[in-house]
Scaffold this motif. Structure first.
Motif, PDB file in Angstrom:
ATOM      1  N   ALA A 138       5.908   6.161 -15.022  1.00  0.00           N
ATOM      2  CA  ALA A 138       5.347   7.211 -15.865  1.00  0.00           C
ATOM      3  C   ALA A 138       5.940   7.054 -17.259  1.00  0.00           C
ATOM      4  O   ALA A 138       7.146   6.852 -17.407  1.00  0.00           O
ATOM      5  CB  ALA A 138       5.674   8.588 -15.296  1.00  0.00           C
ATOM      6  N   VAL A 139       5.087   7.144 -18.281  1.00  0.00           N
ATOM      7  CA  VAL A 139       5.550   6.936 -19.648  1.00  0.00           C
ATOM      8  C   VAL A 139       4.927   7.977 -20.574  1.00  0.00           C
ATOM      9  O   VAL A 139       3.921   8.608 -20.247  1.00  0.00           O
ATOM     10  CB  VAL A 139       5.194   5.515 -20.158  1.00  0.00           C
ATOM     11  CG1 VAL A 139       5.854   4.450 -19.297  1.00  0.00           C
ATOM     12  CG2 VAL A 139       3.692   5.313 -20.211  1.00  0.00           C
ATOM     13  N   SER A 140       5.543   8.121 -21.746  1.00  0.00           N
ATOM     14  CA  SER A 140       5.051   9.061 -22.755  1.00  0.00           C
ATOM     15  C   SER A 140       4.052   8.384 -23.688  1.00  0.00           C
ATOM     16  O   SER A 140       3.864   7.166 -23.656  1.00  0.00           O
ATOM     17  CB  SER A 140       6.236   9.607 -23.555  1.00  0.00           C
ATOM     18  OG  SER A 140       6.826   8.558 -24.311  1.00  0.00           O
ATOM     19  N   THR A 141       3.457   9.198 -24.555  1.00  0.00           N
ATOM     20  CA  THR A 141       2.493   8.663 -25.514  1.00  0.00           C
ATOM     21  C   THR A 141       3.143   7.640 -26.439  1.00  0.00           C
ATOM     22  O   THR A 141       2.564   6.584 -26.744  1.00  0.00           O
ATOM     23  CB  THR A 141       1.899   9.810 -26.344  1.00  0.00           C
ATOM     24  OG1 THR A 141       1.256  10.745 -25.457  1.00  0.00           O
ATOM     25  CG2 THR A 141       0.882   9.302 -27.358  1.00  0.00           C
ATOM     26  N   ALA A 142       4.362   7.934 -26.898  1.00  0.00           N
ATOM     27  CA  ALA A 142       5.056   7.012 -27.802  1.00  0.00           C
ATOM     28  C   ALA A 142       5.330   5.674 -27.127  1.00  0.00           C
ATOM     29  O   ALA A 142       5.252   4.620 -27.761  1.00  0.00           O
ATOM     30  CB  ALA A 142       6.359   7.640 -28.282  1.00  0.00           C
ATOM     31  N   ALA A 143       5.653   5.697 -25.832  1.00  0.00           N
ATOM     32  CA  ALA A 143       5.893   4.449 -25.105  1.00  0.00           C
ATOM     33  C   ALA A 143       4.615   3.633 -24.998  1.00  0.00           C
ATOM     34  O   ALA A 143       4.625   2.403 -25.171  1.00  0.00           O
ATOM     35  CB  ALA A 143       6.453   4.753 -23.711  1.00  0.00           C
ATOM     36  N   LEU A 144       3.485   4.301 -24.724  1.00  0.00           N
ATOM     37  CA  LEU A 144       2.203   3.598 -24.654  1.00  0.00           C
ATOM     38  C   LEU A 144       1.866   2.951 -25.997  1.00  0.00           C
ATOM     39  O   LEU A 144       1.418   1.798 -26.058  1.00  0.00           O
ATOM     40  CB  LEU A 144       1.092   4.571 -24.258  1.00  0.00           C
ATOM     41  CG  LEU A 144       1.054   5.035 -22.797  1.00  0.00           C
ATOM     42  CD1 LEU A 144       0.043   6.160 -22.636  1.00  0.00           C
ATOM     43  CD2 LEU A 144       0.722   3.884 -21.865  1.00  0.00           C
TER      44      LEU A 144
ATOM     45  N   LEU B 118      -0.797   0.170 -25.656  1.00  0.00           N
ATOM     46  CA  LEU B 118      -1.650   0.680 -24.569  1.00  0.00           C
ATOM     47  C   LEU B 118      -2.179   2.075 -24.896  1.00  0.00           C
ATOM     48  O   LEU B 118      -2.286   2.936 -24.031  1.00  0.00           O
ATOM     49  CB  LEU B 118      -0.845   0.734 -23.254  1.00  0.00           C
ATOM     50  CG  LEU B 118      -0.405  -0.610 -22.669  1.00  0.00           C
ATOM     51  CD1 LEU B 118       0.487  -0.409 -21.454  1.00  0.00           C
ATOM     52  CD2 LEU B 118      -1.623  -1.438 -22.277  1.00  0.00           C
ATOM     53  N   ASP B 119      -2.526   2.304 -26.149  1.00  0.00           N
ATOM     54  CA  ASP B 119      -3.073   3.597 -26.540  1.00  0.00           C
ATOM     55  C   ASP B 119      -4.568   3.667 -26.239  1.00  0.00           C
ATOM     56  O   ASP B 119      -5.108   2.802 -25.535  1.00  0.00           O
ATOM     57  CB  ASP B 119      -2.784   3.886 -28.009  1.00  0.00           C
ATOM     58  CG  ASP B 119      -3.301   2.780 -28.923  1.00  0.00           C
ATOM     59  OD1 ASP B 119      -4.175   2.007 -28.478  1.00  0.00           O
ATOM     60  OD2 ASP B 119      -2.829   2.689 -30.068  1.00  0.00           O
ATOM     61  N   GLU B 120      -5.242   4.658 -26.810  1.00  0.00           N
ATOM     62  CA  GLU B 120      -6.655   4.857 -26.472  1.00  0.00           C
ATOM     63  C   GLU B 120      -7.536   3.702 -26.930  1.00  0.00           C
ATOM     64  O   GLU B 120      -8.668   3.558 -26.482  1.00  0.00           O
ATOM     65  CB  GLU B 120      -7.177   6.170 -27.063  1.00  0.00           C
ATOM     66  CG  GLU B 120      -7.131   6.237 -28.580  1.00  0.00           C
ATOM     67  CD  GLU B 120      -5.828   6.860 -29.065  1.00  0.00           C
ATOM     68  OE1 GLU B 120      -5.825   7.398 -30.179  1.00  0.00           O
ATOM     69  OE2 GLU B 120      -4.825   6.821 -28.314  1.00  0.00           O
TER      70      GLU B 120
ATOM     71  N   ASP C 112      -6.590  -1.303 -13.737  1.00  0.00           N
ATOM     72  CA  ASP C 112      -5.596  -1.970 -12.910  1.00  0.00           C
ATOM     73  C   ASP C 112      -4.261  -2.058 -13.634  1.00  0.00           C
ATOM     74  O   ASP C 112      -3.254  -2.441 -13.057  1.00  0.00           O
ATOM     75  CB  ASP C 112      -6.073  -3.382 -12.542  1.00  0.00           C
ATOM     76  CG  ASP C 112      -6.350  -4.250 -13.767  1.00  0.00           C
ATOM     77  OD1 ASP C 112      -6.719  -3.672 -14.811  1.00  0.00           O
ATOM     78  OD2 ASP C 112      -6.196  -5.470 -13.661  1.00  0.00           O
ATOM     79  N   ILE C 113      -4.220  -1.675 -14.915  1.00  0.00           N
ATOM     80  CA  ILE C 113      -3.016  -1.719 -15.735  1.00  0.00           C
ATOM     81  C   ILE C 113      -2.494  -0.309 -15.996  1.00  0.00           C
ATOM     82  O   ILE C 113      -1.321  -0.015 -15.818  1.00  0.00           O
ATOM     83  CB  ILE C 113      -3.287  -2.431 -17.077  1.00  0.00           C
ATOM     84  CG1 ILE C 113      -3.689  -3.874 -16.815  1.00  0.00           C
ATOM     85  CG2 ILE C 113      -2.074  -2.360 -17.989  1.00  0.00           C
ATOM     86  CD1 ILE C 113      -2.595  -4.730 -16.243  1.00  0.00           C
TER      87      ILE C 113
ATOM     88  N   ASP D 147       1.073  -4.461 -13.342  1.00  0.00           N
ATOM     89  CA  ASP D 147       1.270  -5.238 -14.567  1.00  0.00           C
ATOM     90  C   ASP D 147       1.492  -4.346 -15.777  1.00  0.00           C
ATOM     91  O   ASP D 147       2.147  -4.750 -16.745  1.00  0.00           O
ATOM     92  CB  ASP D 147       0.077  -6.155 -14.821  1.00  0.00           C
ATOM     93  CG  ASP D 147      -0.017  -7.290 -13.803  1.00  0.00           C
ATOM     94  OD1 ASP D 147       0.993  -7.562 -13.138  1.00  0.00           O
ATOM     95  OD2 ASP D 147      -1.102  -7.889 -13.679  1.00  0.00           O
ATOM     96  N   GLY D 148       0.950  -3.142 -15.744  1.00  0.00           N
ATOM     97  CA  GLY D 148       1.181  -2.218 -16.849  1.00  0.00           C
ATOM     98  C   GLY D 148       2.645  -1.852 -16.997  1.00  0.00           C
ATOM     99  O   GLY D 148       3.129  -1.622 -18.115  1.00  0.00           O
ATOM    100  N   VAL D 149       3.354  -1.780 -15.889  1.00  0.00           N
ATOM    101  CA  VAL D 149       4.791  -1.498 -15.941  1.00  0.00           C
ATOM    102  C   VAL D 149       5.500  -2.577 -16.746  1.00  0.00           C
ATOM    103  O   VAL D 149       6.339  -2.293 -17.611  1.00  0.00           O
ATOM    104  CB  VAL D 149       5.369  -1.412 -14.514  1.00  0.00           C
ATOM    105  CG1 VAL D 149       6.879  -1.141 -14.573  1.00  0.00           C
ATOM    106  CG2 VAL D 149       4.672  -0.324 -13.707  1.00  0.00           C
ATOM    107  N   ALA D 150       5.162  -3.834 -16.486  1.00  0.00           N
ATOM    108  CA  ALA D 150       5.795  -4.943 -17.196  1.00  0.00           C
ATOM    109  C   ALA D 150       5.465  -4.909 -18.678  1.00  0.00           C
ATOM    110  O   ALA D 150       6.313  -5.245 -19.519  1.00  0.00           O
ATOM    111  CB  ALA D 150       5.364  -6.272 -16.580  1.00  0.00           C
ATOM    112  N   LEU D 151       4.238  -4.496 -19.038  1.00  0.00           N
ATOM    113  CA  LEU D 151       3.841  -4.454 -20.448  1.00  0.00           C
ATOM    114  C   LEU D 151       4.685  -3.464 -21.237  1.00  0.00           C
ATOM    115  O   LEU D 151       5.030  -3.715 -22.404  1.00  0.00           O
ATOM    116  CB  LEU D 151       2.357  -4.092 -20.565  1.00  0.00           C
ATOM    117  CG  LEU D 151       1.364  -5.184 -20.147  1.00  0.00           C
ATOM    118  CD1 LEU D 151      -0.057  -4.644 -20.163  1.00  0.00           C
ATOM    119  CD2 LEU D 151       1.476  -6.395 -21.075  1.00  0.00           C
ATOM    120  N   VAL D 152       5.029  -2.345 -20.631  1.00  0.00           N
ATOM    121  CA  VAL D 152       5.885  -1.384 -21.325  1.00  0.00           C
ATOM    122  C   VAL D 152       7.351  -1.800 -21.217  1.00  0.00           C
ATOM    123  O   VAL D 152       8.109  -1.713 -22.189  1.00  0.00           O
ATOM    124  CB  VAL D 152       5.682   0.043 -20.766  1.00  0.00           C
ATOM    125  CG1 VAL D 152       6.700   1.007 -21.380  1.00  0.00           C
ATOM    126  CG2 VAL D 152       4.268   0.524 -21.057  1.00  0.00           C
TER     127      VAL D 152
END
Length: 540
Positions: free
Chosen positions: A151-157, A162-164, A171-172, A188-193
């Motif tokens: 789970a991540v915040s907007t700033a982390a995205l 990975l914003d809008e 799948d990410i 894979d989304g976990v790795a991207l952040v």
């Protein structure tokens, strides 16, 4: 017996040696880092000299140092730097802890959490939303790992792109009804952040590793198989060992790229394994193999199974890895003499792993099925025939047997983590046990209780026929753990010449009743002849 005095003499107790004869002695003498002699208090009294530290055990029990054979132990040392969620049961409390950590950090600093499972842990049965994290952390980037999701915040995205406006699919990163990223990352989304989260400095990380060792020592744990370790952590452990600072012996399952399943091409994978100089620092650190992953988990409802999930006729869990690529990764690893430890929970994933191990020549050390929680009797026999080991964790049943039954049905839940079947098929040297901390708690005595009673936190019973005896359970946590890493001649039992890894307990785990076993605690832990934990400071 040499007349040279021992450095340390523990006498007047019950020494459970776990040697092949099942000897129970009264005393143990230590010289340097190894066990000098074991026997009666009267016989070993001759080894006491003017400088010998003599400890009267007053009838208390000594066992070999405990070995957790699958544990992400490094997370036990991050309390100073991350948000701990141990004991948190409501979303409000989780958000309060996040806010408290955020308030202690500078503007824009990352708020990082320890691994947890809010879906199982919190009354709300969900992870915090992106908006909740934004408020709690006052707009700071937040990264809260949850095993195979986060789970991540907007700033982390935003920092990870990975914003809008991101084109990454579901799948990410999961999406809100509005189409915006929800803040729940998948695989894979976990790795991207994670790759944009600032790494700990070497000084911070080394301190975390030492703090983690101290926590393990407080539970009587002197050896561990690090379940999925980065090359950097292994190199830092080697440096700590070279300077005589280690208090836990680590056998690392390595992630050469820092990912559970490497995203590099096969040529680069081969080059990484060929070029990796295995870290080794005497008896404190070895690299057991490389870690790969095939499926999800029981508690997440994603283990890959032969039969459909209960009430979901078209669903059989999830395979994380492509079978052909997995085979290529194993072939290359074994070709460079790196044994593979594979996360395989469901029986369909275990089939795939065993099919692969059967086709590919083995490395010098055995391959390992990690978890193998839903292994079938035919698969246990097949693993034995192939020389494949199993690292099992009964603690998955401690708090989550009801969740597992909800996903898989009661019948399959009853045969989850089948220790009796595994021991009978693979023998004591083919099975080892652990916790998968921090997914489950570190407490080895809770684990011994669960292994021998098959009872859970609420007193319910799951698969009573899969219980093992007290003696077997203790051996699985010691002798078997040493065999798992190829170190059975050096540790796991209290015999002359082995490493002096010892634990003094407040009860005898072989004879205590169930209630007392569950409450057992170490009084003193000794690793390599050095006192590393002493609750009463009797040896300080």
């Amino acid at each position: 017996m040499s007349n040279q005095p021992a450095d340390l003499l523990l006498t007047g107790g019950r020494v459970v040696t776990l040697d092949r004869a099942g000897t129970v002695a009264q005393a143990v003498a230590v010289s340097g880092a190894t066990i000098r002699a074991v026997g009666s208090s009267e016989d070993l009294a001759a080894l006491a000299g003017p400088a010998t530290r003599i400890v009267d055990l007053a009838g208390r029990t000594v066992i070999p140092g405990l070995i957790d054979s699958h544990c992400h132990f490094e997370d036990a040392g991050t309390d100073r730097d991350t948000v701990p969620f141990d004991g948190v049961t409501t979303m409000a409390e989780a958000l309060r802890r996040i806010a408290a950590k955020a308030s202690a950090l500078g503007p824009g600093a990352w708020v990082r959490g320890q691994i947890w499972n809010p879906v199982l842990q919190l009354a709300e049965r969900r992870a915090p939303t992106r908006q909740e994290l934004d408020v709690a952390a006052s707009g700071r980037p937040v990264f809260l790992p949850m095993g195979h999701s986060a789970a991540v915040s907007t700033a982390a995205l935003a920092r990870a792109g990975l914003d809008e406006h991101s084109r990454h699919g579901e799948d990410i990163v999961a999406r809100e009804p509005s189409g915006h990223p929800s803040g729940l990352l998948i695989e894979d989304g976990v790795a991207l952040v994670a790759r944009v989260v600032p790494p700990w400095t070497d000084e911070q990380r080394s301190r975390q590793l030492l703090d983690a060792m101290a926590v393990l020592n407080s539970w009587g744990i002197t050896s561990v198989v690090g379940g999925a370790m980065t090359p950097r952590d292994v190199d830092l452990l080697a440096e700590l060992a070279r300077h005589g600072r280690s208090s836990v012996r680590v056998a690392a399952m390595l992630m050469p790229t820092g990912e559970l399943n490497p995203s590099v091409d096969l040529d680069e994978w081969s080059a990484l394994l060929h070029g990796r100089k295995r870290a080794s620092a005497s008896d404190w650190l070895i690299e057991r193999g490389v870690k790969l992953q095939l499926d999800g988990g029981m508690t997440l409802g994603t283990a890959a199974t032969r039969e459909a999930y209960d009430g979901r006729p078209d669903y059989r869990g999830e395979l994380i890895a492509d079978p052909r690529r997995f085979t290529d990764l194993v072939r290359i690893a074994h070709g460079h003499d790196w044994p593979v430890g594979v996360h395989a929970v469901g029986d369909a994933a275990i089939d795939l792993a065993l099919d692969t191990f059967e086709r590919i020549p083995a490395a010098a050390q055995p391959a390992v099925l990690i978890h193998a929680s839903l292994i079938q009797p035919d698969q246990a026999k097949r693993a034995a025939a192939l020389g494949v080991m199993v690292a099992a964790q009964t603690p998955f049943l401690w708090k989550n047997s009801g969740v597992i039954a909800g996903h898989l049905g009661r019948q399959r839940a009853e045969r989850a983590v089948p220790l009796r079947t595994l021991v009978d098929a693979l023998g004591m040297d083919g099975v080892a046990v652990g916790t998968d901390y921090p997914i489950n708690g570190l407490n080895p005595f809770q684990n011994l209780y669960a292994m021998t009673t098959r009872r859970d936190l609420h007193g319910g019973s799951t698969g009573a026929e899969q219980a093992v005896s007290r003696s077997e359970a203790l051996r699985l946590y010691t002798v078997s753990g040493a065999a798992h890493t190829g170190e059975q001649r050096r540790k796991g039992a209290i015999t002359p010449g082995r490493l002096a890894d010892l634990v003094v307990l407040d009860t005898d785990p072989l004879t205590a009743d169930d209630a007392a076993l569950l409450k057992t605690r170490p009084l003193v832990t000794i690793a390599g002849g050095r006192v590393v934990f002493d609750v009463g400071h009797e040896l300080s």
